[in-house]
Design a protein around this motif. Structure first.
Motif, PDB file in Angstrom:
ATOM      1  N   ALA A  87      43.114  40.547  41.316  1.00  0.00           N
ATOM      2  CA  ALA A  87      42.101  39.742  42.392  1.00  0.00           C
ATOM      3  C   ALA A  87      43.299  38.459  42.711  1.00  0.00           C
ATOM      4  O   ALA A  87      43.816  37.824  42.154  1.00  0.00           O
ATOM      5  CB  ALA A  87      40.933  39.270  41.460  1.00  0.00           C
ATOM      6  N   GLY A  88      42.816  38.035  43.968  1.00  0.00           N
ATOM      7  CA  GLY A  88      43.313  36.970  44.658  1.00  0.00           C
ATOM      8  C   GLY A  88      42.405  35.657  44.154  1.00  0.00           C
ATOM      9  O   GLY A  88      41.474  35.767  43.750  1.00  0.00           O
ATOM     10  N   LEU A  89      43.138  34.488  44.404  1.00  0.00           N
ATOM     11  CA  LEU A  89      42.551  33.221  44.010  1.00  0.00           C
ATOM     12  C   LEU A  89      42.855  32.188  45.164  1.00  0.00           C
ATOM     13  O   LEU A  89      43.893  32.082  45.309  1.00  0.00           O
ATOM     14  CB  LEU A  89      42.785  32.659  42.829  1.00  0.00           C
ATOM     15  N   ASN A  90      41.790  31.600  45.860  1.00  0.00           N
ATOM     16  CA  ASN A  90      42.160  30.373  46.776  1.00  0.00           C
ATOM     17  C   ASN A  90      42.122  29.170  45.875  1.00  0.00           C
ATOM     18  O   ASN A  90      41.210  28.574  45.600  1.00  0.00           O
ATOM     19  CB  ASN A  90      40.721  30.528  47.859  1.00  0.00           C
ATOM     20  N   ASP A  91      43.368  28.965  45.738  1.00  0.00           N
ATOM     21  CA  ASP A  91      43.845  27.653  45.027  1.00  0.00           C
ATOM     22  C   ASP A  91      43.235  26.445  45.797  1.00  0.00           C
ATOM     23  O   ASP A  91      43.411  25.999  46.799  1.00  0.00           O
ATOM     24  CB  ASP A  91      45.440  27.621  45.034  1.00  0.00           C
ATOM     25  N   PRO A  92      42.448  25.841  45.130  1.00  0.00           N
ATOM     26  CA  PRO A  92      41.574  24.642  45.824  1.00  0.00           C
ATOM     27  C   PRO A  92      42.605  23.389  45.965  1.00  0.00           C
ATOM     28  O   PRO A  92      42.166  22.641  46.717  1.00  0.00           O
ATOM     29  CB  PRO A  92      40.625  24.268  44.595  1.00  0.00           C
ATOM     30  N   ASP A  93      43.808  23.321  45.337  1.00  0.00           N
ATOM     31  CA  ASP A  93      44.547  22.228  45.301  1.00  0.00           C
ATOM     32  C   ASP A  93      45.622  22.327  46.959  1.00  0.00           C
ATOM     33  O   ASP A  93      46.145  21.498  47.316  1.00  0.00           O
ATOM     34  CB  ASP A  93      45.554  22.223  44.238  1.00  0.00           C
ATOM     35  N   THR A  94      45.711  23.646  47.175  1.00  0.00           N
ATOM     36  CA  THR A  94      46.807  23.864  48.116  1.00  0.00           C
ATOM     37  C   THR A  94      45.982  24.738  49.320  1.00  0.00           C
ATOM     38  O   THR A  94      46.511  24.758  50.442  1.00  0.00           O
ATOM     39  CB  THR A  94      47.778  24.794  47.854  1.00  0.00           C
ATOM     40  N   GLY A  95      44.933  25.364  49.107  1.00  0.00           N
ATOM     41  CA  GLY A  95      44.137  25.914  50.142  1.00  0.00           C
ATOM     42  C   GLY A  95      44.625  27.507  50.258  1.00  0.00           C
ATOM     43  O   GLY A  95      44.316  28.136  51.088  1.00  0.00           O
ATOM     44  N   LYS A  96      45.810  27.762  49.650  1.00  0.00           N
ATOM     45  CA  LYS A  96      46.492  29.163  49.743  1.00  0.00           C
ATOM     46  C   LYS A  96      45.947  30.088  48.529  1.00  0.00           C
ATOM     47  O   LYS A  96      45.669  29.721  47.574  1.00  0.00           O
ATOM     48  CB  LYS A  96      47.968  29.013  49.515  1.00  0.00           C
ATOM     49  N   VAL A  97      46.198  31.476  48.970  1.00  0.00           N
ATOM     50  CA  VAL A  97      45.696  32.442  48.183  1.00  0.00           C
ATOM     51  C   VAL A  97      46.772  32.798  47.281  1.00  0.00           C
ATOM     52  O   VAL A  97      47.924  32.779  47.732  1.00  0.00           O
ATOM     53  CB  VAL A  97      45.240  33.702  48.923  1.00  0.00           C
ATOM     54  N   VAL A  98      46.344  32.776  45.843  1.00  0.00           N
ATOM     55  CA  VAL A  98      47.372  33.073  44.910  1.00  0.00           C
ATOM     56  C   VAL A  98      47.218  34.516  44.436  1.00  0.00           C
ATOM     57  O   VAL A  98      46.108  34.821  44.101  1.00  0.00           O
ATOM     58  CB  VAL A  98      47.584  32.025  43.830  1.00  0.00           C
ATOM     59  N   HIS A  99      48.159  35.051  44.095  1.00  0.00           N
ATOM     60  CA  HIS A  99      48.160  36.426  43.492  1.00  0.00           C
ATOM     61  C   HIS A  99      48.993  36.352  42.266  1.00  0.00           C
ATOM     62  O   HIS A  99      50.252  36.122  42.109  1.00  0.00           O
ATOM     63  CB  HIS A  99      48.663  37.604  44.248  1.00  0.00           C
ATOM     64  N   LEU A 100      48.408  36.630  40.708  1.00  0.00           N
ATOM     65  CA  LEU A 100      48.945  36.638  39.727  1.00  0.00           C
ATOM     66  C   LEU A 100      49.047  38.027  39.028  1.00  0.00           C
ATOM     67  O   LEU A 100      49.182  38.234  37.875  1.00  0.00           O
ATOM     68  CB  LEU A 100      48.419  35.680  38.932  1.00  0.00           C
ATOM     69  N   VAL A 101      48.993  39.214  39.777  1.00  0.00           N
ATOM     70  CA  VAL A 101      48.843  40.565  39.226  1.00  0.00           C
ATOM     71  C   VAL A 101      49.998  40.787  38.458  1.00  0.00           C
ATOM     72  O   VAL A 101      50.956  40.452  38.686  1.00  0.00           O
ATOM     73  CB  VAL A 101      48.656  41.605  40.342  1.00  0.00           C
ATOM     74  N   GLU A 102      49.675  41.495  37.366  1.00  0.00           N
ATOM     75  CA  GLU A 102      50.430  41.970  36.482  1.00  0.00           C
ATOM     76  C   GLU A 102      50.743  43.431  36.323  1.00  0.00           C
ATOM     77  O   GLU A 102      49.723  44.079  35.667  1.00  0.00           O
ATOM     78  CB  GLU A 102      50.506  41.193  34.885  1.00  0.00           C
ATOM     79  N   PRO A 103      51.702  43.922  37.050  1.00  0.00           N
ATOM     80  CA  PRO A 103      51.767  45.500  37.049  1.00  0.00           C
ATOM     81  C   PRO A 103      52.173  46.357  35.889  1.00  0.00           C
ATOM     82  O   PRO A 103      51.660  47.323  35.744  1.00  0.00           O
ATOM     83  CB  PRO A 103      53.258  45.450  38.171  1.00  0.00           C
ATOM     84  N   ARG A 104      52.573  45.671  34.723  1.00  0.00           N
ATOM     85  CA  ARG A 104      52.532  46.433  33.679  1.00  0.00           C
ATOM     86  C   ARG A 104      51.256  46.700  32.860  1.00  0.00           C
ATOM     87  O   ARG A 104      51.185  47.408  31.994  1.00  0.00           O
ATOM     88  CB  ARG A 104      53.506  45.579  32.733  1.00  0.00           C
ATOM     89  N   ILE A 105      50.237  46.062  33.503  1.00  0.00           N
ATOM     90  CA  ILE A 105      49.216  46.168  32.560  1.00  0.00           C
ATOM     91  C   ILE A 105      48.175  47.535  33.284  1.00  0.00           C
ATOM     92  O   ILE A 105      48.325  47.365  34.804  1.00  0.00           O
ATOM     93  CB  ILE A 105      48.124  45.106  32.826  1.00  0.00           C
ATOM     94  N   LYS A 106      48.063  48.477  32.873  1.00  0.00           N
ATOM     95  CA  LYS A 106      47.557  49.787  33.384  1.00  0.00           C
ATOM     96  C   LYS A 106      46.159  49.821  33.534  1.00  0.00           C
ATOM     97  O   LYS A 106      45.384  50.633  34.424  1.00  0.00           O
ATOM     98  CB  LYS A 106      48.029  50.948  32.815  1.00  0.00           C
TER      99      LYS A 106
END
Length: 319
Positions: free
Chosen positions: A157-176
């Motif tokens: 899932a993406g997250l719209n960082d309220p501090d920067t207004g940019k979408v952040v992605h923290l996906v961890e591909p090792r998690i199946k």
């Protein structure tokens, strides 16, 4: 009997070894990352479940000391369960109140799981009798409440960082695969409860990129009126708004504690139901086993036993 065969049937549980704290030093983190590791006493090639705790009113359930009803069952049935104490834990409040990222520590919570995966070898060599028994290619993730929010980010899932207004992605591909337990839902106009202004980050998630397979668990009596007037359906949003493959388990008569998963005999559990907790532990173990061992009938067998017949604990949907 092999570990895999034991889990297929979800038969007799193995004795569980639990070791804590394993201390991982993380540069820049205001305190060391502490984790509890629970594992079956026997078996090799063991898959891993990372378990992200929620917030809640208790002092210690929001830490590596919580969620024993799930962690113990999963470990007894062939998983290595790793539970970090996130910086949101009440046990750390006096130490990190003024740290960057407070009070929600949304990025740190997700990064905790990546740090754990980066150092699985350290964890394996530190925990007595665990060396050589983990399969690092079979990793799953579970999270309850705020932990479900953390899990959603790691699952894509993406997250719209309220501090920067940019979408952040923290996906961890090792998690199946993942399990989201009573996780938060959508933001936008639906995010209109009294807590929405205090926790804007909760409504900033975009589920449209959460592509990792996941089981979303929602209680049909879990009314999040402090965040939204959508009612219990809000907790099904990670299923409704994410792309497949996703599975939705709606637990009948369950409130936010889903029967009491955060701890044995936790006084704040509003819907205490040991049968529901036992069923949920079995269903989640079965789901993750089938995802990590494609073709295994574990999930189908558990669903037939627990979601059909005269007294089903819930209903299941797929997409």
């Amino acid at each position: 009997m092999s570990t895999s065969t034991t889990i297929d049937a979800l038969g007799a549980p193995a004795p569980v070894l639990s070791f804590s704290p394993v201390i991982l030093t993380v540069p820049g983190r205001p305190v060391d990352l502490q984790v509890r590791v629970s594992a079956p006493a026997t078996g090799t090639g063991l898959p891993v479940i990372l378990l992200s705790h929620g917030h809640g009113p208790s002092n210690h359930l929001s830490s590596l000391n919580g969620y024993a009803p799930l962690a113990n069952f999963w470990a007894a049935h062939g998983f290595v369960v790793v539970q970090p104490t996130h910086l949101t834990s009440r046990t750390l409040g006096h130490l990190v109140a003024d740290a960057p990222g407070a009070p929600d520590f949304w990025r740190s919570r997700a990064e905790d799981m990546t740090h754990i995966l980066d150092r699985l070898d350290v964890i394996e060599s530190t925990v007595p009798q665990l060396a050589g028994r983990i399969d690092p290619t079979k990793v799953a993730l579970a999270g309850h409440s705020l932990g479900g929010f953390t899990a959603a980010l790691l699952l894509g899932a993406g997250l719209n960082d309220p501090d920067t207004g940019k979408v952040v992605h923290l996906v961890e591909p090792r998690i199946k695969a993942g399990v989201l337990l009573a996780a938060p839902g959508r933001g936008g106009e639906a995010f209109n409860g009294p807590m929405a202004e205090q926790w804007p980050i909760i409504g900033a998630v975009d589920f449209s990129t959460m592509t990792t397979p996941a089981l979303v668990v929602a209680g049909d009596k879990d009314d999040p009126r402090h965040f939204t007037d959508m009612g219990p359906d809000w907790h099904a949003d990670p299923y409704a708004l994410a792309p497949g493959p996703k599975t939705l388990l709606t637990l009948f008569d369950a409130e936010h504690g889903l029967g009491g998963i955060a701890g044995y005999d936790a006084a704040e559990t509003t819907d205490e139901n040991p049968r529901r907790v036992a069923a949920l532990a079995r269903l989640t173990a079965a789901y993750l086993h089938s995802r990590l061992h494609p073709g295994a009938p574990t999930w189908q067998t558990a669903c037939e036993a627990l979601t059909t017949g005269p007294a089903p604990v819930g209903r299941v949907e797929y997409k």
